[in-house]
Scaffold this active site. Sequence first.
Site, PDB file in Angstrom:
ATOM      1  N   GLU A  75     -19.462  27.035   3.351  1.00 62.55           N
ATOM      2  CA  GLU A  75     -18.185  27.302   3.838  1.00 62.55           C
ATOM      3  C   GLU A  75     -17.375  25.955   3.540  1.00 62.55           C
ATOM      4  O   GLU A  75     -17.895  24.838   3.366  1.00 62.55           O
ATOM      5  CB  GLU A  75     -18.541  27.339   5.323  1.00 62.55           C
ATOM      6  N   CYS A  88     -12.302  20.262   4.544  1.00 62.91           N
ATOM      7  CA  CYS A  88     -13.603  20.017   4.899  1.00 62.91           C
ATOM      8  C   CYS A  88     -14.669  20.402   4.132  1.00 62.91           C
ATOM      9  O   CYS A  88     -14.689  21.803   3.938  1.00 62.91           O
ATOM     10  CB  CYS A  88     -13.646  20.390   6.307  1.00 62.91           C
ATOM     11  N   CYS A  95     -29.144  22.228   6.493  1.00 67.16           N
ATOM     12  CA  CYS A  95     -29.078  20.953   7.063  1.00 67.16           C
ATOM     13  C   CYS A  95     -30.559  20.703   7.523  1.00 67.16           C
ATOM     14  O   CYS A  95     -30.899  21.724   8.351  1.00 67.16           O
ATOM     15  CB  CYS A  95     -27.997  20.656   8.085  1.00 67.16           C
ATOM     16  N   CYS A  99     -29.834  18.501  14.846  1.00 68.08           N
ATOM     17  CA  CYS A  99     -28.760  18.354  15.917  1.00 68.08           C
ATOM     18  C   CYS A  99     -28.913  19.659  16.939  1.00 68.08           C
ATOM     19  O   CYS A  99     -28.700  20.570  16.283  1.00 68.08           O
ATOM     20  CB  CYS A  99     -27.389  17.962  15.588  1.00 68.08           C
ATOM     21  N   CYS A 102     -25.722  22.082  16.797  1.00 66.82           N
ATOM     22  CA  CYS A 102     -24.888  22.545  15.747  1.00 66.82           C
ATOM     23  C   CYS A 102     -25.653  23.780  15.102  1.00 66.82           C
ATOM     24  O   CYS A 102     -26.764  23.978  15.083  1.00 66.82           O
ATOM     25  CB  CYS A 102     -25.214  21.325  14.573  1.00 66.82           C
ATOM     26  N   GLY A 146     -24.242  20.145   6.577  1.00 66.11           N
ATOM     27  CA  GLY A 146     -24.983  19.271   5.683  1.00 66.11           C
ATOM     28  C   GLY A 146     -24.813  17.716   5.934  1.00 66.11           C
ATOM     29  O   GLY A 146     -23.897  17.435   6.802  1.00 66.11           O
ATOM     30  N   GLU A 147     -25.740  16.924   5.479  1.00 64.97           N
ATOM     31  CA  GLU A 147     -25.803  15.428   5.836  1.00 64.97           C
ATOM     32  C   GLU A 147     -25.380  14.944   4.743  1.00 64.97           C
ATOM     33  O   GLU A 147     -26.486  14.519   3.549  1.00 64.97           O
ATOM     34  CB  GLU A 147     -27.090  15.148   6.388  1.00 64.97           C
ATOM     35  N   SER A 178     -18.736  11.844   7.010  1.00 69.54           N
ATOM     36  CA  SER A 178     -19.141  11.720   8.246  1.00 69.54           C
ATOM     37  C   SER A 178     -20.725  11.655   8.110  1.00 69.54           C
ATOM     38  O   SER A 178     -21.202  12.736   7.389  1.00 69.54           O
ATOM     39  CB  SER A 178     -18.565  12.929   8.836  1.00 69.54           C
ATOM     40  N   SER A 201     -21.479  10.301  13.744  1.00 69.45           N
ATOM     41  CA  SER A 201     -21.519  11.267  14.763  1.00 69.45           C
ATOM     42  C   SER A 201     -22.510  10.619  15.679  1.00 69.45           C
ATOM     43  O   SER A 201     -23.548  10.522  15.468  1.00 69.45           O
ATOM     44  CB  SER A 201     -22.107  12.451  14.072  1.00 69.45           C
ATOM     45  N   LEU A 202     -21.789  10.115  16.930  1.00 70.35           N
ATOM     46  CA  LEU A 202     -22.272   9.505  18.034  1.00 70.35           C
ATOM     47  C   LEU A 202     -22.959  10.398  19.213  1.00 70.35           C
ATOM     48  O   LEU A 202     -24.213  10.218  19.338  1.00 70.35           O
ATOM     49  CB  LEU A 202     -21.472   8.444  18.712  1.00 70.35           C
ATOM     50  N   HIS A 203     -22.109  10.883  19.752  1.00 74.33           N
ATOM     51  CA  HIS A 203     -22.491  11.883  20.744  1.00 74.33           C
ATOM     52  C   HIS A 203     -23.166  11.435  22.008  1.00 74.33           C
ATOM     53  O   HIS A 203     -23.478  12.522  22.874  1.00 74.33           O
ATOM     54  CB  HIS A 203     -23.218  13.061  20.167  1.00 74.33           C
ATOM     55  N   ASN A 277     -17.944  22.931  19.926  1.00 74.23           N
ATOM     56  CA  ASN A 277     -17.618  24.462  19.754  1.00 74.23           C
ATOM     57  C   ASN A 277     -18.714  25.281  20.193  1.00 74.23           C
ATOM     58  O   ASN A 277     -19.900  25.053  19.823  1.00 74.23           O
ATOM     59  CB  ASN A 277     -17.560  24.587  18.125  1.00 74.23           C
ATOM     60  N   CYS A 320     -18.662  24.598  12.304  1.00 74.25           N
ATOM     61  CA  CYS A 320     -19.536  24.387  10.896  1.00 74.25           C
ATOM     62  C   CYS A 320     -20.746  25.517  11.033  1.00 74.25           C
ATOM     63  O   CYS A 320     -21.306  25.654  11.992  1.00 74.25           O
ATOM     64  CB  CYS A 320     -20.257  23.246  10.879  1.00 74.25           C
TER      65      CYS A 320
HETATM   66  N1  SAH Z   1     -23.970  15.637   8.983  1.00 75.16           N
HETATM   67  C1  SAH Z   1     -22.840  15.002   9.147  1.00 75.16           C
HETATM   68  C2  SAH Z   1     -21.525  15.697   8.943  1.00 75.16           C
HETATM   69  C3  SAH Z   1     -21.393  17.048   9.108  1.00 75.16           C
HETATM   70  S1  SAH Z   1     -21.216  17.820  10.957  1.00 75.16           S
HETATM   71  C4  SAH Z   1     -22.566  14.417  10.672  1.00 75.16           C
HETATM   72  O1  SAH Z   1     -23.580  14.670  11.519  1.00 75.16           O
HETATM   73  O2  SAH Z   1     -21.690  13.537  10.680  1.00 75.16           O
HETATM   74  C5  SAH Z   1     -19.408  17.148  11.234  1.00 75.16           C
HETATM   75  C6  SAH Z   1     -19.440  17.131  12.606  1.00 75.16           C
HETATM   76  O3  SAH Z   1     -19.148  18.093  13.534  1.00 75.16           O
HETATM   77  C7  SAH Z   1     -20.481  15.993  13.294  1.00 75.16           C
HETATM   78  O4  SAH Z   1     -19.840  14.994  13.998  1.00 75.16           O
HETATM   79  C8  SAH Z   1     -21.389  17.133  13.997  1.00 75.16           C
HETATM   80  O5  SAH Z   1     -21.918  16.346  15.112  1.00 75.16           O
HETATM   81  C9  SAH Z   1     -20.090  17.821  14.600  1.00 75.16           C
HETATM   82  N2  SAH Z   1     -20.579  19.329  15.215  1.00 75.16           N
HETATM   83  C10 SAH Z   1     -21.421  19.845  14.800  1.00 75.16           C
HETATM   84  N3  SAH Z   1     -21.813  20.902  15.505  1.00 75.16           N
HETATM   85  C11 SAH Z   1     -20.741  20.979  16.523  1.00 75.16           C
HETATM   86  C12 SAH Z   1     -20.295  21.794  17.685  1.00 75.16           C
HETATM   87  N4  SAH Z   1     -21.022  22.975  18.052  1.00 75.16           N
HETATM   88  N5  SAH Z   1     -19.360  21.380  18.317  1.00 75.16           N
HETATM   89  C13 SAH Z   1     -18.666  20.313  17.735  1.00 75.16           C
HETATM   90  N6  SAH Z   1     -19.022  19.289  17.037  1.00 75.16           N
HETATM   91  C14 SAH Z   1     -20.081  19.722  16.199  1.00 75.16           C
END
Ligand code: SAH
Length: 334
Positions: A75, A88, A95, A99, A102, A146-147, A178, A201-203, A277, A320
């Site tokens: 995508e 993007c 991946c 997470c 995701c 992907g990472e 990212s 991506s801290l979260h 999301n 994503c």
């Molecule tokens: N792998 C990389 C880049 C791709 S993900 C990374 O982790 O940074 C891009 C961003 O979307 C990341 O911050 C990821 O944590 C976030 N993301 C993934 N799933 C999500 C969701 N369901 N809602 C909101 N953000 C999400």
Amino acid sequence: MKDQNQPEWRAKQIMDWLYVKRVQSFENMSNLPKKLRDQLADSFELNPLQVITVQKSKDGTIKFLYGLTDRHAIETVIMRHNYGISVCVTTQVGCRIGCTFCASTLGGLKRNLSSGEIVAQVIMAQKYLDETSDERIRSVVIMGSGEPFENYEATMDFIRRINDKQGLNIGQRHLTVSTSGVVPNIYRFADENWQVGLAISLHAPNQELRSNLMPINRRYPLSDLLKACWYYLHKTGRRLTFEYALIGGKNDQDEQAHELGKLLKEMNCLVNLIPVNYVPERDFVRTPKSQIFKFKRILESYGVNTTIRREQGHDIDAACGQLRAKHNEKINQE
Ligand code: SAH
């Protein structure tokens, strides 16, 4: 390709056909000798991506599902902001980071994309815009599935190619990569000495919660990640972005906002709060708007710059990996 006895300026001509005129066949590169065009066509794939679906949102977001030559699908998203158009891009098919919130990681990692397959996503997006308007892509975020730091070489090569003056000439300051926190490659990236932006991506504000949400935090603990972030800040003098997806009841309480504020208050950074999301396969709830604003206010009370990500493409599966997941489901049923 065998015949490399070509004058240097041929490379310029080819770059011009690829990136400026954006032709779709070597045959159309009319100022190259026929023999060279044939050799190129025998050696290289000019169209690594085939459009499977285009989804347009009411807010201007456009999402593409592309088929690759080996039948995998990826995508790419075009987004509209007040500062212009951004794209993007995806760096891997699937991946392996895992997470818990995701969609991209649900079927695991299939393979890395080549730098050409990442470049082609931007070229295809620009071609699409060429057909419908005279808009130009202003920025690129490497934040699709992907990472990128597990496909490091191809990602760096991609950055060099779209940054190239003879390529798409997108400025380094208009690029952001990212990562979920692949610590060794954050050091490597800082040492590239570029002006390309970095988002982490801290979260979560502590080791335990982050490990629950992101298994990579067991491999590269939060304390090591923050050390790498400090290294990046000192080395580049740039500001870092931290992405923080707010997940109802998990990481969105006042307590976590205070913890995050204390953790980041000395850093030159921006926290981007992302209302999570919805992913059908995951059972989590979204944070109420009032709590999102409160979380922001608490962070700001520590002097931490905070933004709330504007939601885009909600009517078109723009999170994503969702479009690809649906596509794979359909193929599996056939
Ligand atoms: N792998 C990389 C880049 C791709 S993900 C990374 O982790 O940074 C891009 C961003 O979307 C990341 O911050 C990821 O944590 C976030 N993301 C993934 N799933 C999500 C969701 N369901 N809602 C909101 N953000 C999400």
